[in-house]
Scaffold this motif. Structure first.
Motif, PDB file in Angstrom:
ATOM      1  N   LYS A  74       0.736  -1.256   0.031  1.00  0.00           N
ATOM      2  CA  LYS A  74       0.011  -0.158   0.098  1.00  0.00           C
ATOM      3  C   LYS A  74       0.989   1.170   0.082  1.00  0.00           C
ATOM      4  O   LYS A  74       0.175   2.253  -0.386  1.00  0.00           O
ATOM      5  CB  LYS A  74      -0.849  -0.078   1.248  1.00  0.00           C
ATOM      6  CG  LYS A  74      -2.230  -1.111   1.171  1.00  0.00           C
ATOM      7  CD  LYS A  74      -2.990  -0.838   2.244  1.00  0.00           C
ATOM      8  CE  LYS A  74      -3.988  -2.099   2.183  1.00  0.00           C
ATOM      9  NZ  LYS A  74      -5.114  -1.894   3.369  1.00  0.00           N
ATOM     10  N   VAL A  75       2.038   1.259   0.662  1.00  0.00           N
ATOM     11  CA  VAL A  75       2.885   2.464   0.629  1.00  0.00           C
ATOM     12  C   VAL A  75       4.046   2.567  -0.542  1.00  0.00           C
ATOM     13  O   VAL A  75       4.566   3.508  -0.819  1.00  0.00           O
ATOM     14  CB  VAL A  75       3.519   2.763   2.113  1.00  0.00           C
ATOM     15  CG1 VAL A  75       2.330   2.747   3.007  1.00  0.00           C
ATOM     16  CG2 VAL A  75       4.298   1.649   2.457  1.00  0.00           C
ATOM     17  N   ALA A  93       7.028   6.118  -6.556  1.00  0.00           N
ATOM     18  CA  ALA A  93       6.463   6.984  -7.714  1.00  0.00           C
ATOM     19  C   ALA A  93       6.976   8.339  -7.341  1.00  0.00           C
ATOM     20  O   ALA A  93       7.686   9.005  -8.221  1.00  0.00           O
ATOM     21  CB  ALA A  93       5.042   7.042  -7.847  1.00  0.00           C
ATOM     22  N   PHE A  94       6.959   8.690  -6.312  1.00  0.00           N
ATOM     23  CA  PHE A  94       7.422  10.130  -5.816  1.00  0.00           C
ATOM     24  C   PHE A  94       9.033  10.094  -6.086  1.00  0.00           C
ATOM     25  O   PHE A  94       9.492  11.209  -6.656  1.00  0.00           O
ATOM     26  CB  PHE A  94       7.339  10.353  -4.548  1.00  0.00           C
ATOM     27  CG  PHE A  94       8.121  11.822  -3.825  1.00  0.00           C
ATOM     28  CD1 PHE A  94       7.640  12.964  -4.244  1.00  0.00           C
ATOM     29  CD2 PHE A  94       9.143  11.422  -2.944  1.00  0.00           C
ATOM     30  CE1 PHE A  94       8.377  14.073  -3.656  1.00  0.00           C
ATOM     31  CE2 PHE A  94       9.777  12.473  -2.592  1.00  0.00           C
ATOM     32  CZ  PHE A  94       9.434  13.837  -2.862  1.00  0.00           C
ATOM     33  N   PHE A 139       2.207   2.264 -11.320  1.00  0.00           N
ATOM     34  CA  PHE A 139       0.829   2.403 -10.897  1.00  0.00           C
ATOM     35  C   PHE A 139      -0.108   1.389 -11.519  1.00  0.00           C
ATOM     36  O   PHE A 139      -1.169   0.818 -10.976  1.00  0.00           O
ATOM     37  CB  PHE A 139       0.068   3.779 -10.710  1.00  0.00           C
ATOM     38  CG  PHE A 139       0.430   4.261  -9.589  1.00  0.00           C
ATOM     39  CD1 PHE A 139       0.147   4.317  -8.312  1.00  0.00           C
ATOM     40  CD2 PHE A 139       1.271   5.658  -9.673  1.00  0.00           C
ATOM     41  CE1 PHE A 139       0.375   4.853  -7.129  1.00  0.00           C
ATOM     42  CE2 PHE A 139       1.630   6.467  -8.650  1.00  0.00           C
ATOM     43  CZ  PHE A 139       1.379   5.961  -7.175  1.00  0.00           C
ATOM     44  N   LYS A 176       4.160   1.780  -3.625  1.00  0.00           N
ATOM     45  CA  LYS A 176       3.902   2.541  -5.007  1.00  0.00           C
ATOM     46  C   LYS A 176       3.946   4.161  -4.956  1.00  0.00           C
ATOM     47  O   LYS A 176       4.734   4.768  -5.555  1.00  0.00           O
ATOM     48  CB  LYS A 176       2.747   2.134  -5.717  1.00  0.00           C
ATOM     49  CG  LYS A 176       2.598   0.555  -6.195  1.00  0.00           C
ATOM     50  CD  LYS A 176       1.299   0.462  -6.956  1.00  0.00           C
ATOM     51  CE  LYS A 176       1.384  -1.043  -7.858  1.00  0.00           C
ATOM     52  NZ  LYS A 176       0.229  -1.170  -8.518  1.00  0.00           N
ATOM     53  N   PRO A 177       3.235   4.526  -3.961  1.00  0.00           N
ATOM     54  CA  PRO A 177       3.407   6.149  -3.985  1.00  0.00           C
ATOM     55  C   PRO A 177       4.768   6.609  -3.525  1.00  0.00           C
ATOM     56  O   PRO A 177       5.053   7.616  -4.118  1.00  0.00           O
ATOM     57  CB  PRO A 177       2.331   6.528  -2.805  1.00  0.00           C
ATOM     58  CG  PRO A 177       2.076   5.151  -2.433  1.00  0.00           C
ATOM     59  CD  PRO A 177       2.151   4.287  -3.086  1.00  0.00           C
ATOM     60  N   ILE A 178       5.363   5.776  -2.742  1.00  0.00           N
ATOM     61  CA  ILE A 178       6.738   6.407  -2.162  1.00  0.00           C
ATOM     62  C   ILE A 178       7.634   6.300  -3.266  1.00  0.00           C
ATOM     63  O   ILE A 178       8.487   7.124  -3.665  1.00  0.00           O
ATOM     64  CB  ILE A 178       7.265   5.537  -1.029  1.00  0.00           C
ATOM     65  CG1 ILE A 178       6.613   5.853   0.009  1.00  0.00           C
ATOM     66  CG2 ILE A 178       8.629   5.631  -0.893  1.00  0.00           C
ATOM     67  CD1 ILE A 178       6.878   5.207   1.588  1.00  0.00           C
ATOM     68  N   ALA A 191       6.689   6.006 -13.343  1.00  0.00           N
ATOM     69  CA  ALA A 191       5.749   6.224 -12.301  1.00  0.00           C
ATOM     70  C   ALA A 191       4.499   5.724 -12.732  1.00  0.00           C
ATOM     71  O   ALA A 191       3.795   4.877 -12.040  1.00  0.00           O
ATOM     72  CB  ALA A 191       5.696   7.734 -11.824  1.00  0.00           C
TER      73      ALA A 191
END
Length: 541
Positions: free
Chosen positions: A70-71, A77-78, A137, A73-75, A133
């Protein structure tokens, strides 16, 4: 493409991302390592092969630690997007995104930040950051049990540590030798350097307990000779931006970039070192009572500076801003920021030329009844959009570089644009001196100009500014300083201009001298004043 047609095991994500960072994102350090290694007389083949393996192990370890359901991908991607920006900046401008650069970035205004945008930079970040990124996703991470996930993660971490340890044992001396001779390499590793620097900046700026504010120079007062003057003193202080001394005709530059001020015969200081290589460091530092080796931003922002002490002594001051903020210097005096508007022929909705600041000069200098300092913080030679700093009428050196991706201009075009900014700043100073001369019947008048830091124009592949001071080239640290005084000002201050002119040509100074020089020049008596650091002290009767 069908939804979820891309899928991968969550345990394979760290090595894949690590490989991408090694091969694509870290092109700047690969380029620099190639330059260093090919310059060595002898190098072990095994050591060369071990370098990408060592970096892969380090990146793999980082992404294993960040890889959680859950964390992840966003981390990641950033990191992909932000790292692509850092990679572009390093490759294009030769800069290091360390603590100083992060500090400067956070304190840059919107107009300055927008000046770095170009079609090339947008394409680069889009291809290297946003598209990977997006693919991340769109990729579905297959399900696995927590037991398998944690065991694979543990194996990945141990494998990275073991690989790095083996390489360290085999080639420890080689790594130590290269790093000691090239300490800047650690500042080039993406994403570690900019992440650590950003974390430190956020902690120091927003999380640390504030340093108690300290007042200094509480005994400040004007000397009797200043109070007994026949008329008030008016000093115009111009704080320049990104001007390097090497492009000044006064320094010996082949172009006459000082044609406008030459008729006024100002005193030129040829050897002046800046406190930093970026505005966020140099400006608060130069106005503080700290010398560069001991400078602390937290102290500078939480104690009186020379502007505060002069105001306490009874000197009236106004700060006019046109370069992204006073960096805490003008927090106790009046400040007016130049806001672009279409009604002004020197402005539009996006920018103004520095000379727009002089439109209110008459209002600022009317009916002054006490000694005064008028500060102008100009945009000067701020890059990379140098062409925006001067109007067409002052486009003396052509062809220039009318774009922000300056690395795609020829060196001649880049230098022409930069020289035009130096020439236009000289025009600004000449206009200020001209208006000061018209006020000689009312005030003792003088002007002092100094730049906050210099600029690189492609020397050794380096552009712009903000390099770590220990590694910074002289183009970023040696700045121009000019002083002009009316006969009345010089007489009232007992100032020997010939003596000062000789000091300017022979002696070395720095931003460290500014605090005491302003106090001395404005006849402020205080225990905080050190005459040994006052540039003018030895030339006063």
């Amino acid at each position: 493409m069908k939804p979820n047609s891309l899928q991968i095991s969550p345990n394979l994500l760290p090595p894949i991302i690590a490989l991408y960072f090694l091969v694509v994102i870290n092109l700047p350090i690969a380029q620099e390592l190639f330059r260093i290694l090919t310059g060595l007389e002898a190098v072990k083949i095994g050591f060369v092969i071990s370098i990408p393996l060592f970096l892969f192990a380090a990146f793999q370890l980082i992404f294993q630690l960040l890889n959680w359901p859950k964390v992840a991908k966003p981390i990641i991607a950033f990191l992909l997007i932000s790292s692509s920006m850092v990679s572009y900046a390093m490759l294009s401008y030769g800069v290091y995104v360390d603590y100083g650069m992060i500090e400067n970035l956070f304190e840059t205004n919107q107009e300055e930040a927008a000046s770095y945008l170009s079609l090339r930079s947008i394409i680069w970040v889009g291809m290297m950051g946003f598209i990977p990124a997006l693919l991340l996703f769109l990729t579905r991470l297959t399900k696995t049990t927590w037991r398998k996930f944690l065991l694979a993660k543990l194996a990945g971490i141990l494998g990275s540590v073991l690989l790095a340890a083996v390489i360290a044992v085999l080639y420890y001396q080689d790594y130590v030798s290269v790093v000691r001779n090239s300490p800047h390499l650690k500042k080039m590793i993406i994403p570690t350097e900019y992440l650590i620097s950003t974390t430190k900046y956020l902690n120091n700026t927003y999380l640390k307990s504030p340093v108690p504010y300290q007042q200094i120079g509480l005994d400040a007062r004007l000397k009797p000779e200043a109070k007994d003057a026949s008329k008030p003193t008016l000093l115009v202080f111009v704080l320049g931006e990104t001007a390097r001394v090497f492009n000044y005709a006064y320094y010996g530059y082949e172009r006459d970039t000082n044609v406008h001020t030459r008729p006024y015969d100002p005193i030129f200081f040829a050897d002046v070192q800046s406190c930093g290589t970026a505005t966020a460091v140099s400006v608060p530092c130069m106005f503080s009572n700290m010398n560069r080796p001991e400078y602390s931003k937290s102290r500078a922002y939480n104690q009186d500076n020379v502007v505060d002490i002069m105001a306490r002594a009874g000197i009236q001051a106004l700060w006019r801003e046109h370069d992204g903020g006073d960096k805490g210097v003008a927090h106790t005096i009046r400040e007016k920021t130049l806001v672009p508007h279409d009604a002004d022929h020197l402005c539009n909705q996006q920018k103004c030329y520095d000379t727009a600041m002089l439109e209110d000069f008459a209002d600022d200098t009317t009916n002054l009844t006490q000694d005064s300092v008028l500060f102008y913080h100009i945009s000067g030679s701020h890059g990379p959009t140098y062409y925006k700093r001067y109007p067409k009428a002052h486009r003396a050196f052509t062809p220039d570089c009318p774009r922000s991706d300056i690395e795609n201009c020829t060196h001649e075009e880049l230098v022409n644009s930069y020289d035009n900014t130096i020439l236009f700043t000289d025009f600004f100073l000449a206009e200020a001196i001209r208006q000061l001369k018209a006020l000689q019947d009312q005030y003792h008048v003088a002007l002092l100009y100094i730049s906050d830091h210099g600029e690189s124009l492609g020397e050794n592949g380096v552009y712009l500014h903000g390099m770590p001071y220990a590694l910074a080239p002289k183009e970023q640290t040696q700045v121009p300083m000019l002083f002009w005084a009316s006969p009345g000002f010089a007489g009232q201050k007992g100032l020997d201009l010939d003596c000062l002119r000789q000091r300017g040509s022979e002696d070395a100074f720095s931003h460290d001298n500014l605090f005491d020089s302003l106090l001395g020049l404005m006849d402020v008596a205080t225990e905080a004043y050190s005459p040994s650091q006052d540039i003018f002290a030895l030339c006063r009767e």
